[in-house]
Design an enzyme around this catalytic site. Structure first.
Site, PDB file in Angstrom:
ATOM      1  N   ASP A   1       0.778  -0.968  -0.125  1.00  0.00           N
ATOM      2  CA  ASP A   1      -0.074   0.106   0.111  1.00  0.00           C
ATOM      3  C   ASP A   1       0.855   1.284   0.057  1.00  0.00           C
ATOM      4  O   ASP A   1       1.927   1.302   0.913  1.00  0.00           O
ATOM      5  CB  ASP A   1      -0.898   0.019   1.349  1.00  0.00           C
ATOM      6  CG  ASP A   1      -1.962   1.153   1.398  1.00  0.00           C
ATOM      7  OD1 ASP A   1      -2.392   1.560  -0.083  1.00  0.00           O
ATOM      8  OD2 ASP A   1      -2.430   1.463   2.379  1.00  0.00           O
ATOM      9  N   HIS A   2       0.640   1.930  -1.236  1.00  0.00           N
ATOM     10  CA  HIS A   2       1.463   3.415  -0.954  1.00  0.00           C
ATOM     11  C   HIS A   2       2.994   3.388  -1.033  1.00  0.00           C
ATOM     12  O   HIS A   2       3.709   3.902  -0.384  1.00  0.00           O
ATOM     13  CB  HIS A   2       0.862   4.258   0.303  1.00  0.00           C
ATOM     14  CG  HIS A   2      -0.402   4.945  -0.028  1.00  0.00           C
ATOM     15  ND1 HIS A   2      -0.699   5.884  -0.771  1.00  0.00           N
ATOM     16  CD2 HIS A   2      -1.592   4.713   0.520  1.00  0.00           C
ATOM     17  CE1 HIS A   2      -1.884   6.128  -0.810  1.00  0.00           C
ATOM     18  NE2 HIS A   2      -2.690   5.404   0.191  1.00  0.00           N
TER      19      HIS A   2
ATOM     20  N   HIS B   1      -7.785  10.281   3.722  1.00  0.00           N
ATOM     21  CA  HIS B   1      -7.127   9.236   4.724  1.00  0.00           C
ATOM     22  C   HIS B   1      -7.156   9.620   5.901  1.00  0.00           C
ATOM     23  O   HIS B   1      -7.453  10.798   6.493  1.00  0.00           O
ATOM     24  CB  HIS B   1      -5.575   9.623   4.131  1.00  0.00           C
ATOM     25  CG  HIS B   1      -4.983   8.799   2.964  1.00  0.00           C
ATOM     26  ND1 HIS B   1      -5.430   7.581   2.802  1.00  0.00           N
ATOM     27  CD2 HIS B   1      -4.539   9.079   1.729  1.00  0.00           C
ATOM     28  CE1 HIS B   1      -4.778   7.148   1.518  1.00  0.00           C
ATOM     29  NE2 HIS B   1      -4.506   8.169   0.764  1.00  0.00           N
ATOM     30  N   GLY B   2      -6.949   8.886   7.026  1.00  0.00           N
ATOM     31  CA  GLY B   2      -6.967   9.108   8.128  1.00  0.00           C
ATOM     32  C   GLY B   2      -8.310   8.943   8.936  1.00  0.00           C
ATOM     33  O   GLY B   2      -9.200   8.407   8.390  1.00  0.00           O
TER      34      GLY B   2
ATOM     35  N   GLY C   1      -8.569   5.517   1.644  1.00  0.00           N
ATOM     36  CA  GLY C   1      -9.020   6.549   2.532  1.00  0.00           C
ATOM     37  C   GLY C   1     -10.491   6.181   2.932  1.00  0.00           C
ATOM     38  O   GLY C   1     -11.559   7.169   3.125  1.00  0.00           O
TER      39      GLY C   1
ATOM     40  N   ASN D   1     -10.042   0.319   0.238  1.00  0.00           N
ATOM     41  CA  ASN D   1      -8.962  -0.045   1.531  1.00  0.00           C
ATOM     42  C   ASN D   1      -9.347   0.541   3.076  1.00  0.00           C
ATOM     43  O   ASN D   1      -9.963   1.575   3.153  1.00  0.00           O
ATOM     44  CB  ASN D   1      -7.845   0.870   0.990  1.00  0.00           C
ATOM     45  CG  ASN D   1      -7.069   0.450  -0.074  1.00  0.00           C
ATOM     46  OD1 ASN D   1      -7.516  -0.465  -0.828  1.00  0.00           O
ATOM     47  ND2 ASN D   1      -5.830   0.927  -0.341  1.00  0.00           N
TER      48      ASN D   1
ATOM     49  N   ARG E   1      -7.027  -0.104  13.484  1.00  0.00           N
ATOM     50  CA  ARG E   1      -6.291   0.440  14.555  1.00  0.00           C
ATOM     51  C   ARG E   1      -7.233   0.904  15.590  1.00  0.00           C
ATOM     52  O   ARG E   1      -6.805   0.670  16.755  1.00  0.00           O
ATOM     53  CB  ARG E   1      -5.711   1.827  13.951  1.00  0.00           C
ATOM     54  CG  ARG E   1      -4.711   1.632  12.626  1.00  0.00           C
ATOM     55  CD  ARG E   1      -4.351   2.786  12.432  1.00  0.00           C
ATOM     56  NE  ARG E   1      -3.383   2.772  11.141  1.00  0.00           N
ATOM     57  CZ  ARG E   1      -2.412   3.762  10.711  1.00  0.00           C
ATOM     58  NH1 ARG E   1      -2.228   4.779  11.286  1.00  0.00           N
ATOM     59  NH2 ARG E   1      -1.650   3.565   9.521  1.00  0.00           N
TER      60      ARG E   1
END
Length: 383
Positions: free
Chosen positions: A98-99, A194-195, A229, A271, A277
């Protein structure tokens, strides 16, 4: 079974009208659990290691400063774990970078055992993005490894990826990008971020994937569209973390309803990282609340110290440095350490299982053609 590349997994998703979740892992226990929950639902599985996850799994606790050598070591550690749990699995499993931030990072992942890579050239001018992506495609396809690119910029923060504002993907540029690079999949910008702080009540611009899909069909081009994201950031988990002493503010995700509505518009891969998390962090805090004597335990007390020190953090990598051998290799997973890894596994199952169902990949494993990397390399050579 051996790991497979991303291409056949996404081909099945496109052909049958569902989306495949792609879930980020940062520890051996997480990899085991992601595969296990997909097996339970007989879904294909895409496990993702971000570029900096490779640095972390290479032993670099300050993974933001990870070197290429750290990433090489970590890529092999992740791949070894995924292969171990996929070897006797009845479902197809993909290990996807990823990335990837540059060509060398992609090479490191492939050499370590990844079967799919993403090269993120979205911050570059279009022509430079094309050139970089095409270079990765040439290297990867010769080895049967699939490639995902990115066009358009997503706002937000995730590892080394940062942008203050989004730039939506131009559908005509996306078609040109597919034609010039030969990528198997393309991450687009259509309203995700993202985030954990995406804003309340985000509405996705579904007309963007619709337009890209229609133009590609007209041009006879093949390729899947990817939604980055896309974590849903369950509010009940955020609330539970804060009730357990956390200090997470302004955390809002993309609603499951918005994501599900994007699937028939052409989105085939979604994704998710933040949801995992959060669930793991909540479980860790809950463990130390219920077993306060563990706060001074010789083996895992250091995990509590980092949890207590970093109340606003929800990335488990901020709390796991005292247990790096267990994180990297799965060793020492017994006694009180096993309480930590159990909390991690349960968090993964909670976050991932829900989305397997929501995205529609339940029972889809038999639909994926099981082509090995050698066979894929031969196919790519003919294209």
């Amino acid at each position: 079974m051996p790991l497979v590349s991303l291409r056949p997994v996404l081909d099945a998703a496109m052909a049958h009208g569902y989306a495949q979740g792609a879930f980020n892992v940062n520890a051996v226990a997480q990899a085991e659990s992601v595969i296990g929950v997909h097996e339970m639902f007989r879904s294909p599985a895409i496990l993702q290691g971000a570029d900096l996850a490779n640095a972390f799994m290479g032993g670099r606790t300050d993974f933001q400063n990870g070197t290429l050598e750290d990433k090489k070591k970590g890529a092999k550690n992740i791949a070894d774990a995924v292969k171990k749990y996929a070897e006797h699995s009845p479902i197809p499993v993909v290990l996807h970078l990823d990335h990837g931030r540059d060509f060398d990072s992609c090479v490191a992942a492939i050499e370590g055992g990844y079967t799919s890579v993403m090269i993120d050239g979205s911050s570059l001018p279009f022509d430079q993005n094309v050139e970089l992506t095409r270079e990765v495609v040439k290297y990867a396809h010769a080895r049967g490894v699939s490639v995902e690119g990115e066009l358009g910029v997503l706002a937000g923060v995730e590892d080394h990826v940062f942008a203050a504002n989004s730039t939506y993907t131009n559908p005509l540029s996306a078609v040109e990008f597919f034609r010039k690079t030969g990528v198997d999949a393309l991450a687009i910008s259509y309203g995700t971020m993202h985030g954990a702080s995406k804003g309340k009540n985000v509405k996705l611009r579904r007309e963007i994937p619709i337009a890209i899909r229609e133009c590609m069909n007209h041009e006879g081009l093949h390729g899947a569209l990817v939604s980055h994201g896309s974590s849903t950031v369950p509010q009940y988990i955020v609330d539970e973390i804060n009730a357990l002493g956390g200090a997470i503010q302004n955390a809002y995700g993309i609603s499951k309803e918005e994501l599900k509505a994007a699937i028939p518009c052409g989105i085939s891969k979604i994704n998710v990282d933040t949801d995992i998390r959060l669930a793991v962090t909540r479980n860790l805090r809950e463990l130390f609340r219920d077993r306060p004597e563990l706060k001074t335990d010789a083996r895992i007390g250091g995990v509590w110290e980092l949890l207590d020190k970093n109340r606003a953090a929800f990335d488990p990598r901020a709390f796991l440095p005292p247990l790096m051998d267990t994180v990297m290799y799965g060793t020492g997973d017994d006694g009180t350490v096993a309480l930590i890894t159990d909390a991690m596994r349960r968090g993964v199952r909670e976050a991932v299982g829900t989305l397997i169902v929501e995205f529609g990949s339940v029972g889809r494993a038999p639909l994926v053609e099981l082509a090995g990397l050698d066979e894929m390399a031969a196919r790519y050579a003919k294209e």
